[in-house]
Design a protein around this motif. Structure first.
Motif, PDB file in Angstrom:
ATOM      1  N   ASN A  15     -77.961 -10.315 -33.021  1.00  0.00           N
ATOM      2  CA  ASN A  15     -76.766  -9.501 -32.754  1.00  0.00           C
ATOM      3  C   ASN A  15     -76.643  -9.200 -31.261  1.00  0.00           C
ATOM      4  N   VAL A  16     -77.168 -10.088 -30.427  1.00  0.00           N
ATOM      5  CA  VAL A  16     -77.149  -9.927 -28.973  1.00  0.00           C
ATOM      6  C   VAL A  16     -76.337 -11.065 -28.355  1.00  0.00           C
ATOM      7  N   PHE A  64     -68.993  -4.600 -10.869  1.00  0.00           N
ATOM      8  CA  PHE A  64     -69.357  -5.557 -11.922  1.00  0.00           C
ATOM      9  C   PHE A  64     -69.174  -4.929 -13.306  1.00  0.00           C
ATOM     10  N   GLU A  65     -69.518  -3.661 -13.450  1.00  0.00           N
ATOM     11  CA  GLU A  65     -69.273  -2.968 -14.726  1.00  0.00           C
ATOM     12  C   GLU A  65     -67.793  -3.025 -15.089  1.00  0.00           C
ATOM     13  N   ASP A  66     -66.943  -2.788 -14.099  1.00  0.00           N
ATOM     14  CA  ASP A  66     -65.493  -2.816 -14.340  1.00  0.00           C
ATOM     15  C   ASP A  66     -65.049  -4.220 -14.745  1.00  0.00           C
ATOM     16  N   ILE A  67     -65.567  -5.239 -14.075  1.00  0.00           N
ATOM     17  CA  ILE A  67     -65.229  -6.624 -14.416  1.00  0.00           C
ATOM     18  C   ILE A  67     -65.657  -6.936 -15.846  1.00  0.00           C
ATOM     19  N   CYS A  68     -66.847  -6.456 -16.236  1.00  0.00           N
ATOM     20  CA  CYS A  68     -67.350  -6.696 -17.594  1.00  0.00           C
ATOM     21  C   CYS A  68     -66.481  -5.997 -18.635  1.00  0.00           C
ATOM     22  N   GLY A 116     -68.402   0.765 -27.142  1.00  0.00           N
ATOM     23  CA  GLY A 116     -67.158   0.646 -27.882  1.00  0.00           C
ATOM     24  C   GLY A 116     -67.440   0.766 -29.366  1.00  0.00           C
ATOM     25  N   ILE A 117     -66.574   1.461 -30.082  1.00  0.00           N
ATOM     26  CA  ILE A 117     -66.837   1.748 -31.503  1.00  0.00           C
ATOM     27  C   ILE A 117     -65.642   1.353 -32.364  1.00  0.00           C
ATOM     28  N   ASP A 118     -65.949   0.815 -33.544  1.00  0.00           N
ATOM     29  CA  ASP A 118     -64.938   0.554 -34.570  1.00  0.00           C
ATOM     30  C   ASP A 118     -65.516   0.959 -35.921  1.00  0.00           C
ATOM     31  N   ARG A 119     -65.195   2.153 -36.357  1.00  0.00           N
ATOM     32  CA  ARG A 119     -65.689   2.691 -37.632  1.00  0.00           C
ATOM     33  C   ARG A 119     -67.209   2.584 -37.730  1.00  0.00           C
ATOM     34  N   ASP A 120     -67.722   1.647 -38.553  1.00  0.00           N
ATOM     35  CA  ASP A 120     -69.164   1.567 -38.780  1.00  0.00           C
ATOM     36  C   ASP A 120     -69.889   0.655 -37.794  1.00  0.00           C
ATOM     37  N   SER A 121     -69.154  -0.005 -36.905  1.00  0.00           N
ATOM     38  CA  SER A 121     -69.807  -0.919 -35.961  1.00  0.00           C
ATOM     39  C   SER A 121     -69.618  -0.416 -34.529  1.00  0.00           C
ATOM     40  N   ALA A 122     -70.558  -0.804 -33.668  1.00  0.00           N
ATOM     41  CA  ALA A 122     -70.502  -0.374 -32.275  1.00  0.00           C
ATOM     42  C   ALA A 122     -71.093  -1.445 -31.379  1.00  0.00           C
ATOM     43  N   LEU A 123     -70.575  -1.515 -30.147  1.00  0.00           N
ATOM     44  CA  LEU A 123     -71.172  -2.412 -29.159  1.00  0.00           C
ATOM     45  C   LEU A 123     -71.757  -1.568 -28.028  1.00  0.00           C
ATOM     46  N   PHE A 124     -72.847  -2.068 -27.475  1.00  0.00           N
ATOM     47  CA  PHE A 124     -73.524  -1.427 -26.361  1.00  0.00           C
ATOM     48  C   PHE A 124     -73.772  -2.498 -25.313  1.00  0.00           C
ATOM     49  N   ALA A 125     -73.448  -2.196 -24.057  1.00  0.00           N
ATOM     50  CA  ALA A 125     -73.559  -3.224 -23.021  1.00  0.00           C
ATOM     51  C   ALA A 125     -74.268  -2.698 -21.785  1.00  0.00           C
ATOM     52  N   GLU A 126     -74.983  -3.585 -21.140  1.00  0.00           N
ATOM     53  CA  GLU A 126     -75.649  -3.299 -19.874  1.00  0.00           C
ATOM     54  C   GLU A 126     -75.252  -4.391 -18.889  1.00  0.00           C
ATOM     55  N   CYS A 127     -74.945  -3.988 -17.645  1.00  0.00           N
ATOM     56  CA  CYS A 127     -74.442  -4.924 -16.640  1.00  0.00           C
ATOM     57  C   CYS A 127     -75.365  -4.902 -15.420  1.00  0.00           C
ATOM     58  N   LYS A 128     -75.838  -6.062 -14.986  1.00  0.00           N
ATOM     59  CA  LYS A 128     -76.781  -6.136 -13.882  1.00  0.00           C
ATOM     60  C   LYS A 128     -76.283  -7.103 -12.796  1.00  0.00           C
ATOM     61  N   TRP A 129     -75.861  -6.527 -11.657  1.00  0.00           N
ATOM     62  CA  TRP A 129     -75.447  -7.348 -10.513  1.00  0.00           C
ATOM     63  C   TRP A 129     -76.643  -7.505  -9.578  1.00  0.00           C
ATOM     64  N   LYS A 152     -73.688   1.508 -38.667  1.00  0.00           N
ATOM     65  CA  LYS A 152     -74.273   0.516 -39.573  1.00  0.00           C
ATOM     66  C   LYS A 152     -74.572  -0.794 -38.852  1.00  0.00           C
ATOM     67  N   ASP A 153     -73.597  -1.269 -38.091  1.00  0.00           N
ATOM     68  CA  ASP A 153     -73.751  -2.545 -37.389  1.00  0.00           C
ATOM     69  C   ASP A 153     -73.701  -2.312 -35.884  1.00  0.00           C
ATOM     70  N   LYS A 154     -74.690  -2.843 -35.192  1.00  0.00           N
ATOM     71  CA  LYS A 154     -74.754  -2.689 -33.741  1.00  0.00           C
ATOM     72  C   LYS A 154     -74.829  -4.063 -33.078  1.00  0.00           C
ATOM     73  N   TYR A 155     -74.048  -4.199 -32.000  1.00  0.00           N
ATOM     74  CA  TYR A 155     -74.036  -5.446 -31.244  1.00  0.00           C
ATOM     75  C   TYR A 155     -74.326  -5.123 -29.780  1.00  0.00           C
ATOM     76  N   TYR A 156     -75.082  -6.009 -29.152  1.00  0.00           N
ATOM     77  CA  TYR A 156     -75.515  -5.762 -27.783  1.00  0.00           C
ATOM     78  C   TYR A 156     -75.015  -6.869 -26.858  1.00  0.00           C
ATOM     79  N   TYR A 157     -74.376  -6.459 -25.776  1.00  0.00           N
ATOM     80  CA  TYR A 157     -73.933  -7.400 -24.747  1.00  0.00           C
ATOM     81  C   TYR A 157     -74.750  -7.151 -23.487  1.00  0.00           C
TER      82      TYR A 157
END
Length: 461
Positions: free
Chosen positions: A450-451, A345-349, A389-402, A425-430
């Motif tokens: 930002n979720v 599931f992590e790979d699919i995400c 995943g990171i792009d300069r000042d922004s980053a995404l953080f993800a958690e996957c639950k099957w 500076k900017d954080k997004y959560y998936y």
């Protein structure tokens, strides 16, 4: 029915339309669909299709000559060219006035037996490339040979190719096109068990349950998939028994080099050689924590889902499988499937996030994504983030639950806390859920702003 490979076909047809000399190299693991791709491309095109076999130079030359004669006259003539050079010169002559596709499939078999073939091709390409309408395709399943003896800088054919294609197994979304009769959940299970290799998918019947498919393939001594890992290793490597031991060690939880070498009883230097070859074959992959290059933290896992499932469950149940106790073997496997599917599931995400990025719909314009793990300097405990995943000042953080349970607010709070180890500076959560999210989690996500909450069903839309 031919499915997928649209990009490869479009590129090949674009090259074909140039009406000048073209030279494409196509390579990839066995069973991945290279020959099917070439057959689809060459439909209704003037084609000389020759498949090399593991034999001596003369027999391959005789077979090559027969293919040319069949193209010229429509019948097999028992006449052979005196050499590969003479045969190839004849083809280049034919291709002076009309477009001809020459396919040499399983090229490594031919080139190993005829040591001068690569140099002969180099000579004739250099002599004829400006006046020829030939479209040459060299195809091979030996990844190391194609990379070292066709594509590498020191190879005689280096610089002559006009295109190259490394054919990989289908991703999850392409695989789903094979599985039209399955529910969304069964599509994920099928991908986790059979992977995206076309030849393996052809062994699956999506009109039967996942349970029946597992019993008919992985747990059936007479099926091709039951013998596939051993057969493929025998074709690709010299010491399949040791490679088997390495893959089994990784599949059953030994992820670091020292753990693997200890498990199989070999020095790490020896073990590293085997793992390098498995990486080349696309059976094993290596990872470091996202954003780090330290080899000290490198871990290894099984890249190919069919191999991962097989090595996780078949070896330990071989004795009862060989006695025909298929139901008993499945009863042992079934309770482990939800845990097994976590990594799938992590790979699919991850694939879904890449899809969003390419469509311009991802919150962060990352250049790469991956898993992160390490020590929290404050608590001195080990922490892990499924996807970053990171792009300069922004980053995404993800958690996957099957899991069938709804994902609760605690999962989000833990992810936010762990993201505090990184300064952006900017954080997004998936958050990715197999089923759904609790009201508390949804309310908190709306409050934060930002979720992004993604249910598995949304991935398939």
């Amino acid at each position: 029915m031919f499915i997928g490979r649209e990009n490869e076909l479009n590129t090949l047809n674009r090259l074909y339309a140039s009406d000048k000399f073209e030279f494409a190299v196509i390579y990839g693991r066995r069973r991945v669909g290279k020959t099917a791709l070439i057959n689809e491309f060459t439909k209704e095109k003037d084609t000389i299709f020759f498949t090399g076999i593991e034999t001596n130079a003369k027999q391959n030359l005789d077979n090559f000559s027969r293919c040319i004669m069949e193209y010229n006259t429509g019948i097999a003539v028992n006449t052979s060219f005196p050499s590969f050079q003479a045969a190839l010169e004849h083809i280049f002559e034919l291709a002076k006035t009309k477009r001809i596709v020459l396919v040499i499939d399983e090229y490594p078999y031919v080139a190993r037996a005829s040591k001068s073939l690569a140099s002969t091709l180099q000579l004739l390409i250099d002599k004829n490339k400006d006046t020829s309408k030939l479209f040459l395709i060299l195809c091979g399943s030996s990844m190391s040979y194609m990379e070292d003896h066709v594509l590498a800088y020191k190879a005689p054919l280096y610089g002559r190719r006009t295109a190259q294609f490394k054919i990989s197994p289908f991703d999850f979304f392409e695989t789903c096109r094979y599985l039209k009769n399955y529910s969304d959940e069964d599509k994920a299970l099928a991908y986790g068990i059979f992977g995206g290799t076309p030849q393996y998918l052809m062994q699956l019947n999506d009109k039967l349950s996942i349970e029946d498919n597992i019993k008919n393939t992985h747990l059936n001594p007479s099926s091709s998939i039951f013998e596939e890992p051993n057969n493929l290793l025998k074709q690709e490597v010299r010491e399949p028994a040791i490679y088997n031991a390495v893959i089994t060690a990784i599949a059953t939880g030994s992820s670091k080099m020292n753990e693997i070498s200890s498990k199989i009883g070999e020095d790490t230097s020896v073990c590293a050689t085997y793992i390098k070859n498995l990486l080349t074959l696309g059976i094993v992959k290596k990872e470091s924590p996202y954003g780090e290059k330290s080899s000290r933290k490198t871990i290894y896992s099984i890249e190919d889902n069919m191999f991962r499932f097989w090595y996780c469950f078949v070896p330990e149940n071989t004795s009862i499988i060989s006695r025909g106790a298929t139901d008993l073997a499945y009863q042992r496997i079934a309770p482990e499937l939800p845990n097994y599917m976590g990594a799938v599931f992590e790979d699919i995400c991850k694939q879904y996030l890449w899809k969003l990025l390419l469509e311009g719909k991802c919150a962060v314009n990352f250049s790469d994504i991956g898993r992160w793990w390490g020590t929290n300097p404050k608590t001195k405990t080990q922490e892990e983030i499924d996807i970053m995943g990171i792009d300069r000042d922004s980053a995404l953080f993800a958690e996957c639950k099957w899991t069938n349970a709804k994902v609760d607010i605690g999962v989000l709070e833990t992810l936010v806390e762990r993201s505090g180890l990184f300064y952006h500076k900017d954080k997004y959560y998936y958050l990715f859920a197999k089923t759904d999210f609790t009201k508390a989690c949804i309310d908190k996500a709306n409050e934060m702003g930002n979720v992004i909450l993604v249910k598995y069903a949304d991935i398939l839309k």
